[in-house]
Design an enzyme around this catalytic site. Structure first.
Site, mmCIF file in Angstrom:
data_model
loop_
_atom_site.group_PDB
_atom_site.id
_atom_site.type_symbol
_atom_site.label_atom_id
_atom_site.label_comp_id
_atom_site.label_asym_id
_atom_site.label_seq_id
_atom_site.Cartn_x
_atom_site.Cartn_y
_atom_site.Cartn_z
ATOM 1 N N HIS A 1 32.115 24.710 43.191
ATOM 2 C CA HIS A 1 33.051 25.467 42.347
ATOM 3 C C HIS A 1 33.683 26.555 43.221
ATOM 4 O O HIS A 1 32.994 27.138 44.066
ATOM 5 C CB HIS A 1 32.335 26.176 41.191
ATOM 6 C CG HIS A 1 32.036 25.327 39.999
ATOM 7 N ND1 HIS A 1 30.866 25.450 39.273
ATOM 8 C CD2 HIS A 1 32.758 24.359 39.371
ATOM 9 C CE1 HIS A 1 30.881 24.593 38.263
ATOM 10 N NE2 HIS A 1 32.018 23.913 38.298
ATOM 11 N N CYS B 1 28.761 33.140 37.922
ATOM 12 C CA CYS B 1 28.693 31.943 37.066
ATOM 13 C C CYS B 1 28.161 32.280 35.681
ATOM 14 O O CYS B 1 28.416 31.558 34.716
ATOM 15 C CB CYS B 1 27.748 30.908 37.653
ATOM 16 S SG CYS B 1 28.130 30.339 39.288
HETATM 17 N N1 ARG Z 1 24.320 23.639 36.985
HETATM 18 C C1 ARG Z 1 25.654 24.089 36.776
HETATM 19 C C2 ARG Z 1 26.628 23.018 37.198
HETATM 20 O O1 ARG Z 1 26.361 22.356 38.177
HETATM 21 C C3 ARG Z 1 25.919 25.376 37.480
HETATM 22 C C4 ARG Z 1 27.254 25.965 37.196
HETATM 23 C C5 ARG Z 1 27.557 27.167 38.004
HETATM 24 N N2 ARG Z 1 28.756 27.767 37.554
HETATM 25 C C6 ARG Z 1 29.745 28.250 38.329
HETATM 26 N N3 ARG Z 1 30.724 28.879 37.758
HETATM 27 N N4 ARG Z 1 29.766 28.051 39.618
HETATM 28 O O2 ARG Z 1 27.631 22.793 36.595
#
Ligand code: ARG
Length: 292
Positions: free
Chosen positions: A187, A283
């Site tokens: 991300h 996050c």
């Molecule tokens: N386990 C989640 C996923 O893989 C973690 C999300 C983390 N969020 C972020 N905004 N980077 O989607």
């Protein structure tokens, strides 16, 4: 507008007073049902059911408390079957009362969409949708420049490039697309943060050459805070910035000092239980531009 309270910086180095909206507003989701139950990013591998909910709760509380001192926080109720709902940055992207709801890439997270939709609608936001096959993972992959005129949007592992044009149609912003090429930084908010004072905090190794060139063309060298791989792996870029405060997971002394020299002070928290799912401070919150 408030003036930065700059600590730990020699008087001669005191920079820019950072602007902050009166009291920023965030959406969070308590980790009551948090767990690692599937693997959709490299951080989760080997961590299925390996997190402690008690520790996660204590860590989340520390983030909540640090944030509550300087911001308003709204809460969305956790839901069974959606263990990643704590990562509200992925609920969507909101600005001026309009929410572009996420369309998750992985089926494992698609069940969250209905819950976030309900919350936004009940809170009075206008919810805009993308087609299911045009995946877009909200603020996890879309970050406004601090002047608000540029929207940096990641694509590759989760968000599809095809979703970017749609964003430019909703808000009067220039969308700048950044290609994410390292699966660990899946991300945009895991490797890039826009900071007050026109700074950017980023890990260059997460981007392709064309994307790096875009970042460097936008931010002059003195505004770029380059993060090492070691700090990037501590989720240093996954930072919540309010005025001169930066709330984030524990980082190196070197990066701490670099941020201090730019006029920021850091609130460093242990968010290790959330790193097991591939997330940290940023996050766990979603920025909302108004109080519902
Ligand atoms: N386990 C989640 C996923 O893989 C973690 C999300 C983390 N969020 C972020 N905004 N980077 O989607």
């Amino acid at each position: 507008m408030s003036t930065a309270i700059v600590t730990n910086v020699a008087a001669a180095e005191i920079p820019i007073p950072y602007k902050t909206a009166a009291r920023p507003n965030f959406l969070m989701c308590a980790p009551t049902l948090y767990d690692v139950t599937y693997v959709i990013n490299p951080w989760m591998a080997g961590n299925v059911h390996a997190s402690s909910r008690d520790r996660a709760t204590a860590q989340w509380q520390s983030l909540y408390q640090a944030l509550a001192r300087i911001a308003d926080i709204q809460l969305v109720a956790p839901q069974r079957g959606s263990p990643d709902m704590v990562f509200t940055a992925n609920a969507g992207l909101e600005r001026n009362g309009i929410v572009m709801l996420s369309s998750f890439f992985h089926p494992e997270r698609q069940g969250e969409e209905q819950h976030f939709r309900t919350w936004f609608e009940q809170a009075g936001y206008l919810v805009v949708d993308l087609p299911r096959d045009t995946s877009f993972e909200g603020e996890g992959d879309a970050l406004f420049s601090t002047d608000g005129f540029t929207l940096w949007v990641g694509y590759g592992p989760r968000t599809l490039l095809a979703s970017h044009a749609r964003l430019a149609g909703i808000w009067p912003v220039a969308v700048a697309s950044l290609h994410l090429i390292d699966p660990r930084f899946y991300h945009l908010d895991t490797c890039f943060a826009t900071l007050e004072g026109g700074f950017v905090l980023y890990y260059p190794g997460a981007f392709d050459a064309a994307s790096l060139a875009k970042i460097e063309a936008f931010y002059p060298a003195e505004k770029r805070i380059v993060v090492t791989e070691e700090d990037a792996l501590r989720f240093a870029c996954n930072a919540v910035n309010i005025g001169s405060t930066i709330i984030l997971n524990r980082i190196s002394d070197h990066l701490t000092r670099q941020l201090e020299l730019k006029g920021f002070h850091t609130v460093q928290l242990d968010l290790s239980e959330f790193l097991k799912a591939g997330g940290a401070a940023k996050c766990l919150v979603m920025k909302l531009s108004r109080t519902a």
